[in-house]
Design a protein around this motif. Structure first.
Motif, mmCIF file in Angstrom:
data_model
loop_
_atom_site.group_PDB
_atom_site.id
_atom_site.type_symbol
_atom_site.label_atom_id
_atom_site.label_comp_id
_atom_site.label_asym_id
_atom_site.label_seq_id
_atom_site.Cartn_x
_atom_site.Cartn_y
_atom_site.Cartn_z
ATOM 1 N N LYS A 178 0.863 -1.359 -0.109
ATOM 2 C CA LYS A 178 0.138 0.120 0.119
ATOM 3 C C LYS A 178 0.770 1.431 -0.024
ATOM 4 O O LYS A 178 0.624 2.316 -0.402
ATOM 5 C CB LYS A 178 -0.919 -0.133 1.219
ATOM 6 C CG LYS A 178 -2.082 -0.975 1.003
ATOM 7 C CD LYS A 178 -2.940 -0.757 2.203
ATOM 8 C CE LYS A 178 -4.272 -1.657 1.972
ATOM 9 N NZ LYS A 178 -5.331 -1.476 3.175
ATOM 10 N N TYR A 184 -4.288 5.395 -10.551
ATOM 11 C CA TYR A 184 -4.705 6.711 -9.668
ATOM 12 C C TYR A 184 -6.052 6.382 -8.936
ATOM 13 O O TYR A 184 -6.500 7.196 -7.923
ATOM 14 C CB TYR A 184 -4.654 7.932 -10.493
ATOM 15 C CG TYR A 184 -3.456 8.567 -10.530
ATOM 16 C CD1 TYR A 184 -3.274 9.867 -10.104
ATOM 17 C CD2 TYR A 184 -2.156 8.037 -10.902
ATOM 18 C CE1 TYR A 184 -2.117 10.563 -9.823
ATOM 19 C CE2 TYR A 184 -1.031 8.593 -10.941
ATOM 20 C CZ TYR A 184 -1.058 9.815 -10.416
ATOM 21 O OH TYR A 184 0.285 10.633 -10.641
ATOM 22 N N MET A 226 -4.927 4.668 -5.771
ATOM 23 C CA MET A 226 -4.082 5.677 -5.142
ATOM 24 C C MET A 226 -5.135 6.506 -4.258
ATOM 25 O O MET A 226 -6.108 7.319 -4.389
ATOM 26 C CB MET A 226 -3.349 6.309 -5.901
ATOM 27 C CG MET A 226 -2.069 7.181 -5.474
ATOM 28 S SD MET A 226 -1.320 8.405 -6.422
ATOM 29 C CE MET A 226 -0.443 6.853 -7.668
ATOM 30 N N ILE A 245 -0.273 11.001 -3.624
ATOM 31 C CA ILE A 245 1.162 10.843 -4.045
ATOM 32 C C ILE A 245 1.732 12.254 -3.736
ATOM 33 O O ILE A 245 1.355 13.318 -3.935
ATOM 34 C CB ILE A 245 1.220 10.675 -5.523
ATOM 35 C CG1 ILE A 245 2.918 10.618 -6.049
ATOM 36 C CG2 ILE A 245 0.539 11.711 -6.330
ATOM 37 C CD1 ILE A 245 3.165 10.358 -7.564
ATOM 38 N N MET A 252 4.140 7.070 -2.734
ATOM 39 C CA MET A 252 2.775 6.794 -3.236
ATOM 40 C C MET A 252 1.894 5.743 -2.186
ATOM 41 O O MET A 252 2.541 4.959 -1.722
ATOM 42 C CB MET A 252 2.446 5.728 -4.510
ATOM 43 C CG MET A 252 3.206 6.612 -5.736
ATOM 44 S SD MET A 252 3.103 5.497 -7.215
ATOM 45 C CE MET A 252 3.528 6.437 -8.413
ATOM 46 N N THR A 253 0.759 6.397 -1.680
ATOM 47 C CA THR A 253 0.018 5.616 -1.036
ATOM 48 C C THR A 253 -1.384 5.062 -1.142
ATOM 49 O O THR A 253 -2.044 5.991 -2.090
ATOM 50 C CB THR A 253 -0.241 6.521 0.582
ATOM 51 O OG1 THR A 253 0.881 7.181 1.161
ATOM 52 C CG2 THR A 253 -0.960 5.638 1.511
ATOM 53 N N PHE A 254 -1.708 3.848 -1.242
ATOM 54 C CA PHE A 254 -2.991 3.333 -1.930
ATOM 55 C C PHE A 254 -3.777 2.908 -0.738
ATOM 56 O O PHE A 254 -3.535 2.348 0.101
ATOM 57 C CB PHE A 254 -2.733 1.993 -2.740
ATOM 58 C CG PHE A 254 -1.679 2.374 -4.118
ATOM 59 C CD1 PHE A 254 -2.175 2.730 -5.159
ATOM 60 C CD2 PHE A 254 -0.141 2.386 -3.877
ATOM 61 C CE1 PHE A 254 -1.540 2.985 -6.242
ATOM 62 C CE2 PHE A 254 0.503 2.689 -4.873
ATOM 63 C CZ PHE A 254 -0.029 3.231 -6.020
ATOM 64 N N VAL A 275 2.608 -1.405 -9.559
ATOM 65 C CA VAL A 275 3.058 -0.170 -9.579
ATOM 66 C C VAL A 275 4.325 -0.252 -10.635
ATOM 67 O O VAL A 275 4.185 0.813 -11.265
ATOM 68 C CB VAL A 275 3.558 0.332 -8.172
ATOM 69 C CG1 VAL A 275 4.297 1.450 -8.255
ATOM 70 C CG2 VAL A 275 2.412 0.419 -7.350
#
Length: 532
Positions: free
Chosen positions: A88, A129, A132, A135, A145-147, A154
């Motif tokens: 993540k 995105y 996501m 970012i 980047m955090t999901f 990725v």
């Protein structure tokens, strides 16, 4: 600084005039002259999926990650990266010393802006995105980047080799709205392109970026050290296949990126020419406009697909059986996700059923406009043959000849054909492009947000999301097969089989060409022609 793309048509100049022009080049420089696969008129690699524009992007831009010769994604502009156990949170640090052509350093803000613009137009970028949460910059050379949910592809997204490639641009350029073309040609890649060096219809001149610092690893595919051994590369626009062959034989150009089928026999027996396998085989496909009649009607669309005769079309286009193969799968045959589960679609004509469906569709006899790119020898036989096949089913067909650059612009129009729109066009994809559902640009079902043709197939989008969410290979193969069945059933595209064309070089003068989805000009050396 506006770039004016008005074409400068090359008169039917004699090869002697071409040679006089070449003679003006400073003799102290090593200049590699090549004939590209088509003319370059659109220079924004995020605005179009045209391969020639992607290839231009590979010259002047760089990428965060890149695919090597074995299909493995490797760091390129990135120095180091890490991912959390649940996939993540992803953290990246750029390698030191990265600079744009204007001397400005490449920063995390440039990366974030570039990825944001790319993701508005690329199908895999859109999926990334959507998953996501954020970012954000982590200092001048890092970003995170955090999901919201695990996103296991990725690196596949950031290192995808096929259009649209997530090239990194200066923030001021990347801030250009995604539906507008950029007007600056500033990258950080191994070559530079100045405004005065861009002459559509004539030539494009790329100069070695002397400030570029390659990676230390050996070059492999699109990855590794992009070491440039020539001072400049000139893309010379010669449309006629015979003119191309004569220019190569006379030493006025050093390479032909792709050998037209009409020139293959003569070149393979000429001791001045060497044929090199650089680019892998890839599929031809038909794309249909789902927004306008008649292909907004499922029965008419299916009738058009049932008219396809892969063997006849490939033979007309490619000629030599060694260079084509019928294949009904939407994926490259022999690749990981290729499947023979193609439902009604076989790639062989089923005229009786097609005529029945066309009659049931209520087709009104209006001309079906098929676009034919006359200046693209690798594509320009297929539309005419397909037009004849459609006529046998009962369609009224209007095959309209244009150039590839105009086709690329026209296919973005959603108007009726009589108002400048279109009904169908045929294109070619690299083998890497068509080997996975997450990187294959035309596999979209999200309407206006998707690829040209704009089908609305929610089931396809749901399957792609499911594919991305799993890391289990067996599950991925099953989902990929389901995607294929949905794509064919809804006519998202129609496979025409596979083809390939060798690259031609003057024997003994060109070395270092890398196997890749595109002809690459780093790692290449040019030496003097051997004495006869």
């Amino acid at each position: 600084m506006a770039i004016h793309l008005s074409p400068r048509r090359v008169a039917a100049a004699s090869l002697s005039a071409l040679a006089l022009c070449f003679a003006a080049t400073a003799s102290a420089q090593t200049v590699l002259r090549t004939v590209p696969s088509s003319d370059l008129k659109i220079v924004d690699p995020i605005w179009t999926t045209a391969n020639i524009t992607r290839n231009h992007g590979l010259m002047i831009y760089d990428t965060l990650f890149a695919m090597d010769e074995k299909g493995v994604i490797k760091p390129q502009m990135v120095d180091r990266y890490s991912a959390s156990a649940d996939n993540k949170v992803w953290s990246f640090t750029l390698r030191p010393g990265l600079k744009f052509h204007d001397g400005a350093p490449v920063t995390s803000q440039d990366v974030i802006a570039s990825l944001a613009r790319w993701a508005k137009r690329d199908t895999l970028g859109q999926k990334m995105y959507e998953a996501m949460d954020s970012i954000a910059a982590d200092g001048p050379n890092g970003f995170r980047m955090t999901f919201k949910q695990p996103f296991g592809v990725v690196l596949d997204a950031l290192g995808k080799p096929n259009p649209l490639v997530p090239f990194i641009m200066p923030k001021r350029v990347a801030d250009t709205p995604a539906d507008k073309q950029i007007d600056e040609l500033v990258g950080s890649g191994p070559f530079t392109l100045a405004k005065e060096d861009f002459r559509p219809g004539d030539r494009v001149i790329y100069r070695k970026n002397t400030a570029y610092v390659p990676r230390k690893e050996p070059a492999s595919g699109l990855a590794g050290g992009k070491v440039v051994h020539v001072d400049r590369v000139e893309w010379v626009m010669l449309r006629d296949p015979q003119t191309q062959a004569n220019a190569l034989l006379n030493g006025e150009v050093d390479m032909l990126e792709t050998v037209p089928s009409s020139g293959y026999t003569g070149m393979r027996t000429n001791d001045k020419i060497e044929l090199v396998d650089v680019m892998p085989a890839g599929p031809f496909t038909v794309l249909y406009n789902h927004k306008v009649p008649p292909f907004n009607n499922p029965k008419a669309l299916k009738a058009a697909m049932l008219a396809i005769n892969q063997e006849a079309m490939l033979r007309a286009q490619v000629t030599f059986r060694d260079f084509y193969k019928p294949c009904a799968s939407i994926y490259l045959c022999g690749s990981l996700y290729a499947s023979d589960k193609t439902g009604f679609y076989t790639g062989k004509p089923q005229f009786e059923e097609a005529r029945k469906l066309l009659k049931e569709s209520g087709y009104d006899g209006k001309p079906v406009v098929i676009l034919l790119p006359g200046d693209a020898p690798a594509l320009n036989k297929l539309p005419a043959v397909y037009g004849q096949l459609l006529k046998q089913v009962g369609f009224n067909v209007d095959v309209q000849t244009t150039d590839w650059a105009t086709l690329v612009t026209r296919r973005a129009k959603k108007d009726l054909p009589e108002n400048g729109g279109w009904n169908a066009f045929i294109t070619f994809w690299g083998g890497v492009d068509a080997s996975s559902p997450i990187g294959y640009s035309p596999l979209t079902g999200n309407g206006d947000l998707g690829y040209f043709g704009w089908p609305v197939v929610p089931e396809l989008e749901a399957l792609k999301t499911k594919f991305i969410a799993t890391a289990d290979l067996a599950q991925r193969k099953e989902i990929a097969t389901q995607i294929q069945q949905v794509v064919l059933e809804h006519g998202v595209l129609a496979p025409l089989g596979e083809g390939k064309a060798p690259t031609a070089v003057r024997r003994g003068t060109i070395t270092g060409l890398l196997p890749s989805p595109a002809v690459l000009y780093w790692n290449v050396r040019k030496t003097s022609a051997p004495s006869p």
